[in-house]
Design a protein around this motif. Structure first.
Motif, PDB file in Angstrom:
ATOM      1  N   THR A 119      37.997  98.445  85.663  1.00 23.95           N
ATOM      2  CA  THR A 119      38.983  97.392  85.387  1.00 23.95           C
ATOM      3  C   THR A 119      39.355  97.144  84.220  1.00 23.95           C
ATOM      4  O   THR A 119      40.619  97.055  83.712  1.00 23.95           O
ATOM      5  N   VAL A 120      38.473  96.975  83.144  1.00 17.95           N
ATOM      6  CA  VAL A 120      38.662  96.572  81.806  1.00 17.95           C
ATOM      7  C   VAL A 120      37.808  97.354  80.875  1.00 17.95           C
ATOM      8  O   VAL A 120      36.388  97.362  81.352  1.00 17.95           O
ATOM      9  N   SER A 121      38.147  97.425  79.536  1.00 15.41           N
ATOM     10  CA  SER A 121      37.023  98.065  78.543  1.00 15.41           C
ATOM     11  C   SER A 121      36.812  96.623  77.870  1.00 15.41           C
ATOM     12  O   SER A 121      37.850  95.844  77.512  1.00 15.41           O
ATOM     13  N   ILE A 122      35.383  96.500  77.223  1.00 16.01           N
ATOM     14  CA  ILE A 122      35.305  95.475  76.537  1.00 16.01           C
ATOM     15  C   ILE A 122      34.429  95.767  75.052  1.00 16.01           C
ATOM     16  O   ILE A 122      33.450  96.211  75.207  1.00 16.01           O
ATOM     17  N   PRO A 123      35.384  95.075  73.891  1.00 14.97           N
ATOM     18  CA  PRO A 123      34.610  95.340  72.681  1.00 14.97           C
ATOM     19  C   PRO A 123      33.588  94.187  72.621  1.00 14.97           C
ATOM     20  O   PRO A 123      33.576  93.115  73.349  1.00 14.97           O
ATOM     21  N   TYR A 124      32.623  94.423  71.722  1.00 12.19           N
ATOM     22  CA  TYR A 124      31.629  93.617  71.308  1.00 12.19           C
ATOM     23  C   TYR A 124      31.321  93.194  69.991  1.00 12.19           C
ATOM     24  O   TYR A 124      32.026  93.582  69.156  1.00 12.19           O
ATOM     25  N   VAL A 125      31.068  91.925  69.934  1.00 11.85           N
ATOM     26  CA  VAL A 125      30.982  91.200  68.322  1.00 11.85           C
ATOM     27  C   VAL A 125      29.512  90.774  68.088  1.00 11.85           C
ATOM     28  O   VAL A 125      28.833  90.024  69.152  1.00 11.85           O
ATOM     29  N   LEU A 126      29.184  90.837  66.918  1.00 13.16           N
ATOM     30  CA  LEU A 126      27.792  90.212  66.443  1.00 13.16           C
ATOM     31  C   LEU A 126      28.119  88.950  65.979  1.00 13.16           C
ATOM     32  O   LEU A 126      28.888  88.634  65.003  1.00 13.16           O
ATOM     33  N   VAL A 127      27.653  88.148  66.744  1.00 10.12           N
ATOM     34  CA  VAL A 127      27.730  86.608  66.366  1.00 10.12           C
ATOM     35  C   VAL A 127      26.317  86.056  66.114  1.00 10.12           C
ATOM     36  O   VAL A 127      25.300  86.440  66.864  1.00 10.12           O
ATOM     37  N   GLY A 128      26.320  85.118  65.451  1.00 10.83           N
ATOM     38  CA  GLY A 128      25.199  83.977  65.029  1.00 10.83           C
ATOM     39  C   GLY A 128      25.431  82.548  64.873  1.00 10.83           C
ATOM     40  O   GLY A 128      26.504  82.208  64.820  1.00 10.83           O
ATOM     41  N   GLY A 129      24.263  81.846  65.259  1.00  8.87           N
ATOM     42  CA  GLY A 129      24.475  80.369  65.045  1.00  8.87           C
ATOM     43  C   GLY A 129      25.200  79.889  63.806  1.00  8.87           C
ATOM     44  O   GLY A 129      24.838  80.415  62.708  1.00  8.87           O
ATOM     45  N   SER A 130      25.920  78.919  63.867  1.00  9.49           N
ATOM     46  CA  SER A 130      26.454  78.304  62.597  1.00  9.49           C
ATOM     47  C   SER A 130      25.521  78.026  61.638  1.00  9.49           C
ATOM     48  O   SER A 130      25.884  77.869  60.466  1.00  9.49           O
ATOM     49  N   GLY A 131      24.103  77.747  62.040  1.00 11.20           N
ATOM     50  CA  GLY A 131      23.155  77.339  60.833  1.00 11.20           C
ATOM     51  C   GLY A 131      22.558  78.554  60.471  1.00 11.20           C
ATOM     52  O   GLY A 131      21.704  78.099  59.404  1.00 11.20           O
ATOM     53  N   LEU A 132      22.774  79.753  60.461  1.00  8.87           N
ATOM     54  CA  LEU A 132      22.008  80.886  59.909  1.00  8.87           C
ATOM     55  C   LEU A 132      22.511  80.832  58.592  1.00  8.87           C
ATOM     56  O   LEU A 132      23.917  80.516  58.155  1.00  8.87           O
TER      57      LEU A 132
END
Length: 321
Positions: A119-132
């Motif tokens: 159905t769809v292809s999905i890119p990924y993102v490296l995310v971190g908490g705002s407190g890092l």
């Protein structure tokens, strides 16, 4: 899962002759099993596509979230269901890697299921908490090299794109930190926001609103090019990792021996529902690329990725659990 090099061809929007009569099949209930909790990309895209596909088939698709064992519980239930079109599975690329990261998988993806549609292809993102503390990708990579013990990574499940991307990044940096596997993207994201875990290679869609609200910080995307929805976020390729391109995908399966006529009709309905302007626009807002493939092409992708993922897991030294 699609790993470097990824090739995201243009969506074939022209589906001339594929429109289905609203009552082609006669009204019936179809269980569409999503083997993850609500809130993740798999669940989100299922709910976006299913109503229109059901309408085109003249049926009523009821989504059932049946999570457990990294998607195995829901998938096994579908594999054991009658092959009459009454029960379908809406899952993702994790199914092609699970046999290599998880013990005692009670089904064989190629032998026990019938591919219906990707159905769809999905890119990924490296995310971190705002407190890092690290404010950007360069600072994060430097901190990971210097003090890896300060950081932990979440994963939406064993065998996920996020787990493979995490393991590959550790290899590139020559470090190893803590990895925490969750039962879906939603629970992992909740712990990331609360600070219980530090970093997460997450599907782009669920991360976008949290990044825009300032509750998460986006460090990089795993696609070959920057994403339109987060244009200021660099790629890992830009950071000097040209072979770290990772994308996921979602798709629909039925039990083995699903009648060919039903598979063809369902495939056409799903492709049409995915390509319609409202759905395509919504997916673009989430950084997703709609796909329009035949069941035969879906089967080819599955076979190729099972072979590729076995090698990737071995290279990443991921031990089955």
């Amino acid at each position: 899962m699609t790993v470097a090099p990824t090739r995201r061809g243009a969506l074939a929007l022209a589906l001339g002759g594929m429109a289905l009569p609203a009552r082609a099949q006669g009204t019936r209930n179809v269980r569409l099993v999503v083997p993850y909790p609500p809130g993740g990309t798999t669940d989100l895209t299922a709910r976006l596509i299913a109503p229109r596909a059901a309408e085109l088939l003249g049926s009523a698709w009821v989504i059932e979230n049946r999570s457990g064992a990294n998607g195995v519980v829901g998938a096994e239930g579908v594999a054991r269901s009658p092959a009459d079109g009454g029960t379908l599975l809406y899952s993702n690329e994790v199914l092609t890697v699970l046999p290599f990261v998880q013990r005692n998988i009670p089904f064989d993806l190629r032998a026990d299921f019938t591919p219906v549609a990707r159905t769809v292809s999905i890119p990924y993102v490296l995310v971190g908490g705002s407190g890092l503390a690290p404010q950007n990708l360069a600072a994060l990579l430097a901190a990971l090299r210097a003090t890896p013990e300060r950081f932990s990574f979440a994963g939406s499940s064993l065998g996920s794109v996020g787990q493979l991307a995490t393991a590959a990044l550790w290899q590139k940096l020559g470090v190893e930190t803590t990895f925490v596997s969750y039962r879906g993207t939603g629970p992992a994201m909740n712990d990331l926001v609360s600070g219980a875990v530090g970093l997460f290679f997450a599907p782009l869609g669920p991360a976008i609103p949290l990044v825009r609200e300032g509750r998460l910080r986006a460090y990089c995307v795993t696609s070959a090019a920057r994403q339109r929805v987060l244009p200021e976020v660099p790629t890992l390729v830009e950071a000097g990792f040209p072979d770290m391109e990772y994308e996921g995908w979602t798709g629909i399966w039925g039990p083995k021996d699903l009648p060919a006529g039903f598979v063809a009709r369902a495939n056409r309905a799903v492709n049409q529902a995915t390509a319609e302007p409202a759905a395509a626009e919504r997916m673009a807002d989430l950084g997703l690329t709609p796909l329009a493939e035949t069941p035969e092409r879906f089967a080819e992708v599955i076979a190729a990725e099972i072979t590729r993922n076995q090698a990737l897991v071995a290279a990443a030294r991921i031990q089955p659990q």
